[in-house]
Design an enzyme around this catalytic site. Structure first.
Site, short mmCIF file in Angstrom:
data_model
loop_
_atom_site.label_atom_id
_atom_site.label_comp_id
_atom_site.label_asym_id
_atom_site.label_seq_id
_atom_site.Cartn_x
_atom_site.Cartn_y
_atom_site.Cartn_z
N ASP A 76 1.00 -1.31 -0.11
CA ASP A 76 0.23 -0.11 0.05
C ASP A 76 0.88 1.47 0.22
O ASP A 76 0.51 2.39 0.15
CB ASP A 76 -0.94 0.07 1.06
CG ASP A 76 -0.06 -0.05 2.55
OD1 ASP A 76 1.15 -0.02 2.49
OD2 ASP A 76 -0.98 0.31 3.49
N LYS A 77 2.08 1.02 -0.19
CA LYS A 77 3.06 2.23 -0.30
C LYS A 77 3.94 2.03 -1.17
O LYS A 77 4.87 1.39 -1.46
CB LYS A 77 3.92 2.49 1.05
CG LYS A 77 3.30 2.82 2.40
CD LYS A 77 4.00 2.89 3.46
CE LYS A 77 3.28 3.39 4.74
NZ LYS A 77 4.16 3.71 5.99
#
Length: 387
Positions: A337-338
Site C-alpha cells: 500500500d506504499k
C-alpha cells in the site's frame, strides 16, 4: 540549563555486529576441529603417517567433542533428558572404535559448525535488536517551569513538553503543540519521504526531526513507546519457535532414546540371531548409530530461521516470530500500500511546464538551494543534471 543536539542521520547505520566471548570460543573450537580433521586425513591418506593421523583426529575429537559432551551431560543429569548431543558424541566414538576415526571427526566438525552458525545468527539478531534500541537518545530537553532542562530518558513523564530541535531524535511518543517541521520516520515505519508535522500531529520515538524546532507533549513513557514495542517484538521473536522447530525439539529426546536403545538390540540380533562374530556385529551396530544420527536436521532449522530473521531485520523488516518466517514460504501474493517503498526512495523532477523551462528551473533551484526538503533536493538535483 543544559541541552544536547544530536547529529542528523539521513541514512540508517547498519547494525554493528561484534563477536561475543562465547562466540569467539565456538569459532576457535570449530577451526581446531577442522584443522584436526585435515591433519588426520593428511596423515592417513597422503603421508601414511599414523602418528600424524592420530594426533590430528585426537585434536578434532577433543575440540569438537568436549563442548558437545558437556552439553549432553548437562541435559542428561540436570534437565533429565536425552538429546542429539549425546547421540552425536556416542556416534563419533563408535565410528572411531571401528577404525573410522575420520567419519567421527567429520561428524564432530559438522556438529560444531552447525552450533557456531546458530550462535552467529543469534548474535546478528541480537545486534539488530540493539540497533533498534540505539535509536532512542539518552535523554531529551524538557520544558519545565518555563525553563528548558535536560532529562534522562527514564525521567521523562507523561505530560512533559519536549523541545525537539533540528537533527535530534524524538525521545518519546509525543504530540506537537507548537511549531512545524518535517520528520524522518524511516527507522520506525519504513516511510522513505519525510513527513510534515504541524500542531496536533504525533511524533514516534526514535524518529529524526529534520528542519524545524517543535514543542511536543509526551503521550507515553519511554518504556511503552512505539520503539519500545518494536524492541519487545524483536526479543519475543528470538524465543518463539516455528512449527518445524517445535516438532524437531519435541521428537529430539524420544528419537535419541530410541536410537540408543536400538543399538544394543541391533548388536544382539546380528551377534546371536544371524551368528556374526563380535567384530562384524559391533561394526554394523556402530554403523547403524552413525547413520541414525539426525544432528544436521535438528540443528539446521533454528539456524536457518534465525539467519532469515536477522537478515530481514538488517533490511528494515521485522518478523514477530520464526513461525511467521515459515508461513511466508507459502505466500503467493503480496499487496503493497506504499508505492514509495517500492521505488528508489527519493523524489525526482518529472517535468517543467513553463514558457522558458530552463530559466524557471534555474530560478526554482536558486530558491531551493539551501533547503533540505526532499522536493527542494529533487529540484536542485535536476537543475544540476540539466546544466
Amino acid at each position: 540549563m543544559t541541552s544536547q543536539t544530536l547529529t542528523p542521520t539521513p541514512e540508517r547505520a547498519a547494525p554493528r555486529f561484534t563477536l561475543s566471548r562465547e562466540l569467539r570460543l565456538a569459532v576457535a573450537l570449530t577451526v581446531l576441529t577442522l584443522a584436526g580433521l585435515l591433519l588426520g586425513a593428511a596423515g592417513q591418506y597422503l603421508l601414511a603417517s599414523p602418528p600424524l593421523m592420530w594426533a590430528g583426529y585426537t585434536l578434532a575429537f577433543l575440540a569438537g567433542g568436549i563442548p558437545a559432551g558437556r552439553a549432553a551431560l548437562h541435559s542428561l543429569f540436570v534437565e533429565r533428558k536425552l538429546d542429539v548431543d549425546l547421540l552425536m558424541v556416542l556416534a563419533a566414538l563408535g565410528a572411531a572404535s571401528i577404525g573410522q576415526a575420520a567419519d567421527g571427526a567429520i561428524l564432530l566438525f559438522l556438529f560444531s559448525l552447525s552450533n557456531t552458525l546458530q550462535d552467529w545468527a543469534m548474535g546478528r539478531t541480537s545486534s539488530a535488536v540493539q540497533a533498534l534500541m540505539n535509536l532512542n537518545p539518552e535523554g531529551a530537553t524538557v520544558l519545565r517551569g518555563g525553563q528548558e532542562k535536560w532529562c534522562e530518558l527514564g525521567d521523562i513523564r507523561i505530560g512533559d513538553v519536549l523541545v525537539v530541535r533540528p537533527g535530534e531524535r524524538v525521545a518519546a511518543d509525543a504530540r506537537v503543540i507548537r511549531g512545524q517541521t518535517s520528520v524522518d520516520e524511516s527507522p520506525i515505519t519504513g516511510e522513505s519521504v519525510p513527513v510534515d508535522k504541524v500542531p496536533g500531529a504525533e511524533l514516534a520515538s526514535g524518529t529524526v526531526n529534520l528542519n524545524g524546532s517543535v514543542q511536543a507533549e509526551v503521550l507515553r513513557p519511554a518504556g511503552e513507546s512505539t520503539l519500545a514495542r518494536l524492541v519487545t517484538l524483536m526479543e519475543q521473536a528470538q524465543t518463539q519457535k516455528s512449527r518445524t522447530e517445535s516438532l524437531t525439539e519435541r521428537w529430539e529426546s524420544p528419537y535419541a532414546m530410541t536410537v540408543l536403545l536400538a543399538v544394543p538390540a541391533v548388536y544382539a540380533l546380528l551377534r546371536f540371531g544371524f551368528g556374526l562374530n563380535v567384530d562384524d556385529a559391533w561394526y554394523r551396530a556402530m554403523t547403524f548409530m552413525v547413520v541414525a544420527s539426525p544432528c544436521a536436521v535438528v540443528i539446521s532449522t533454528p539456524a536457518v530461521m534465525l539467519s532469515a530473521m536477522a537478515a530481514a531485520a538488517r533490511g528494515g523488516v521485522l518478523f514477530k516470530s520464526s513461525a511467521a518466517v515459515e508461513a511466508l514460504a507459502g505466500v503467493r501474493t503480496v499487496a503493497f500500500d506504499k508505492t514509495g517503498t517500492l521505488t528508489q526512495a527519493r523524489m525526482t523532477l518529472g517535468d517543467v511546464i513553463a514558457d522558458d523551462g530552463h530559466a524557471a528551473l534555474a530560478l526554482a533551484a536558486g530558491l531551493e538551494a539551501h533547503s533540505e526538503h526532499p522536493i527542494a533536493q529533487a529540484i536542485v538535483t535536476a537543475a544540476r543534471e540539466r546544466g
